[in-house]
Scaffold this motif. Sequence first.
Motif, PDB file in Angstrom:
ATOM      1  N   THR A  12       0.855  -1.177   0.000  1.00 16.03           N
ATOM      2  CA  THR A  12       0.000   0.000   0.000  1.00 16.03           C
ATOM      3  C   THR A  12       0.894   1.230   0.000  1.00 16.03           C
ATOM      4  O   THR A  12       2.082   1.157   0.318  1.00 16.03           O
ATOM      5  N   ASN A  13       0.306   2.363  -0.323  1.00 17.22           N
ATOM      6  CA  ASN A  13       1.067   3.610  -0.275  1.00 17.22           C
ATOM      7  C   ASN A  13       1.564   3.876   1.142  1.00 17.22           C
ATOM      8  O   ASN A  13       2.654   4.399   1.333  1.00 17.22           O
ATOM      9  N   ASP A  45       7.795  12.771  -1.111  1.00 19.52           N
ATOM     10  CA  ASP A  45       7.112  14.066  -1.216  1.00 19.52           C
ATOM     11  C   ASP A  45       5.691  13.902  -1.743  1.00 19.52           C
ATOM     12  O   ASP A  45       4.767  14.586  -1.297  1.00 19.52           O
ATOM     13  N   TYR A  46       5.503  12.998  -2.688  1.00 15.37           N
ATOM     14  CA  TYR A  46       4.169  12.756  -3.221  1.00 15.37           C
ATOM     15  C   TYR A  46       3.272  12.095  -2.176  1.00 15.37           C
ATOM     16  O   TYR A  46       2.147  12.528  -1.941  1.00 15.37           O
ATOM     17  N   LEU A  47       3.764  11.047  -1.531  1.00 17.47           N
ATOM     18  CA  LEU A  47       2.943  10.284  -0.597  1.00 17.47           C
ATOM     19  C   LEU A  47       2.562  11.071   0.643  1.00 17.47           C
ATOM     20  O   LEU A  47       1.506  10.844   1.232  1.00 17.47           O
ATOM     21  N   VAL A  48       3.392  12.026   1.038  1.00 20.87           N
ATOM     22  CA  VAL A  48       3.085  12.846   2.211  1.00 20.87           C
ATOM     23  C   VAL A  48       1.846  13.709   1.960  1.00 20.87           C
ATOM     24  O   VAL A  48       1.141  14.077   2.890  1.00 20.87           O
ATOM     25  N   LYS A  49       1.546  13.978   0.718  1.00 22.06           N
ATOM     26  CA  LYS A  49       0.396  14.804   0.360  1.00 22.06           C
ATOM     27  C   LYS A  49      -0.873  13.984   0.133  1.00 22.06           C
ATOM     28  O   LYS A  49      -1.922  14.538  -0.170  1.00 22.06           O
ATOM     29  N   THR A  50      -0.796  12.657   0.264  1.00 21.34           N
ATOM     30  CA  THR A  50      -1.944  11.787   0.042  1.00 21.34           C
ATOM     31  C   THR A  50      -2.499  11.287   1.368  1.00 21.34           C
ATOM     32  O   THR A  50      -1.956  11.560   2.433  1.00 21.34           O
ATOM     33  N   ALA A  51      -3.563  10.522   1.293  1.00 27.17           N
ATOM     34  CA  ALA A  51      -4.185   9.963   2.499  1.00 27.17           C
ATOM     35  C   ALA A  51      -3.254   8.991   3.224  1.00 27.17           C
ATOM     36  O   ALA A  51      -3.439   8.720   4.406  1.00 27.17           O
ATOM     37  N   CYS A  53      -0.427   9.424   4.427  1.00 26.65           N
ATOM     38  CA  CYS A  53       0.284  10.036   5.556  1.00 26.65           C
ATOM     39  C   CYS A  53      -0.525   9.974   6.839  1.00 26.65           C
ATOM     40  O   CYS A  53       0.041  10.047   7.928  1.00 26.65           O
ATOM     41  N   ASN A  54      -1.842   9.825   6.753  1.00 28.07           N
ATOM     42  CA  ASN A  54      -2.691   9.758   7.946  1.00 28.07           C
ATOM     43  C   ASN A  54      -3.108   8.335   8.304  1.00 28.07           C
ATOM     44  O   ASN A  54      -3.761   8.131   9.313  1.00 28.07           O
ATOM     45  N   GLN A  55      -2.782   7.365   7.478  1.00 27.11           N
ATOM     46  CA  GLN A  55      -3.185   5.985   7.728  1.00 27.11           C
ATOM     47  C   GLN A  55      -2.268   5.325   8.749  1.00 27.11           C
ATOM     48  O   GLN A  55      -1.140   5.755   8.964  1.00 27.11           O
ATOM     49  N   LEU A 111     -17.960   2.611   4.398  1.00 28.34           N
ATOM     50  CA  LEU A 111     -16.875   1.905   5.086  1.00 28.34           C
ATOM     51  C   LEU A 111     -15.538   2.610   4.827  1.00 28.34           C
ATOM     52  O   LEU A 111     -14.736   2.802   5.748  1.00 28.34           O
ATOM     53  N   VAL A 112     -15.311   3.023   3.604  1.00 24.71           N
ATOM     54  CA  VAL A 112     -14.068   3.721   3.255  1.00 24.71           C
ATOM     55  C   VAL A 112     -13.960   5.023   4.027  1.00 24.71           C
ATOM     56  O   VAL A 112     -12.927   5.325   4.627  1.00 24.71           O
ATOM     57  N   THR A 113     -15.024   5.819   4.019  1.00 22.70           N
ATOM     58  CA  THR A 113     -14.961   7.132   4.655  1.00 22.70           C
ATOM     59  C   THR A 113     -14.884   7.054   6.175  1.00 22.70           C
ATOM     60  O   THR A 113     -14.324   7.949   6.802  1.00 22.70           O
ATOM     61  N   THR A 114     -15.418   5.999   6.768  1.00 21.21           N
ATOM     62  CA  THR A 114     -15.346   5.874   8.227  1.00 21.21           C
ATOM     63  C   THR A 114     -14.068   5.202   8.703  1.00 21.21           C
ATOM     64  O   THR A 114     -13.551   5.550   9.766  1.00 21.21           O
ATOM     65  N   MET A 115     -13.553   4.263   7.938  1.00 23.49           N
ATOM     66  CA  MET A 115     -12.390   3.484   8.385  1.00 23.49           C
ATOM     67  C   MET A 115     -11.045   4.099   7.989  1.00 23.49           C
ATOM     68  O   MET A 115     -10.076   3.982   8.734  1.00 23.49           O
ATOM     69  N   LEU A 116     -10.981   4.696   6.828  1.00 28.29           N
ATOM     70  CA  LEU A 116      -9.715   5.244   6.340  1.00 28.29           C
ATOM     71  C   LEU A 116      -9.693   6.755   6.521  1.00 28.29           C
ATOM     72  O   LEU A 116     -10.629   7.443   6.111  1.00 28.29           O
ATOM     73  N   PRO A 117      -8.635   7.278   7.138  1.00 31.62           N
ATOM     74  CA  PRO A 117      -8.578   8.727   7.354  1.00 31.62           C
ATOM     75  C   PRO A 117      -8.465   9.483   6.036  1.00 31.62           C
ATOM     76  O   PRO A 117      -7.909   8.975   5.068  1.00 31.62           O
TER      77      PRO A 117
END
Length: 163
Positions: A12-13, A45-51, A53-55, A111-117
Amino acid sequence: MKILAANAGTLTNFEVLDFLRSKGAAKDSTRVLANVVPSEYKVYDYLVKTAACNQTKENIKEFSERCKKFDLAKAEVLNIINMRPSSAVGVYPIVEQCADRFEDVEELVELVTTMLPPPPTQPESEGGNTQPESEGEKTQPESEGEKTQADSEGGKPKEGTDE
């Protein structure tokens, strides 16, 4: 880097980002001390700007467990984790024959919106300026005494230049 097992699985990212952080990509602001090559910094740098970084590992594991009832392929689950679609429109390109396989795609979206930041709201910027310049705006000179060529000649570029 030494390859222990070729094609052992997909990442995964978040896992890629976690790996780059473990190599020191996040700690070395000068980008010369860590054992990270320039192309890895670009990925970081790219991945830090995606979801990603909060997972967390727990988010991903729990999401993967709850996705089993949808009978998704591993690649589909991986793409959903990486892309984090927040609407049914975002799910359709990821899940093959989505309309035939699901009566209600909204359950998966929920499920996506509740489980994944969610992704970060503001991308990080080095200069602190988070708003892009519009085409009509001009940047101010760094100091009062500093003028550009166009400023010193009444806004007209010098003859013979490509400006």
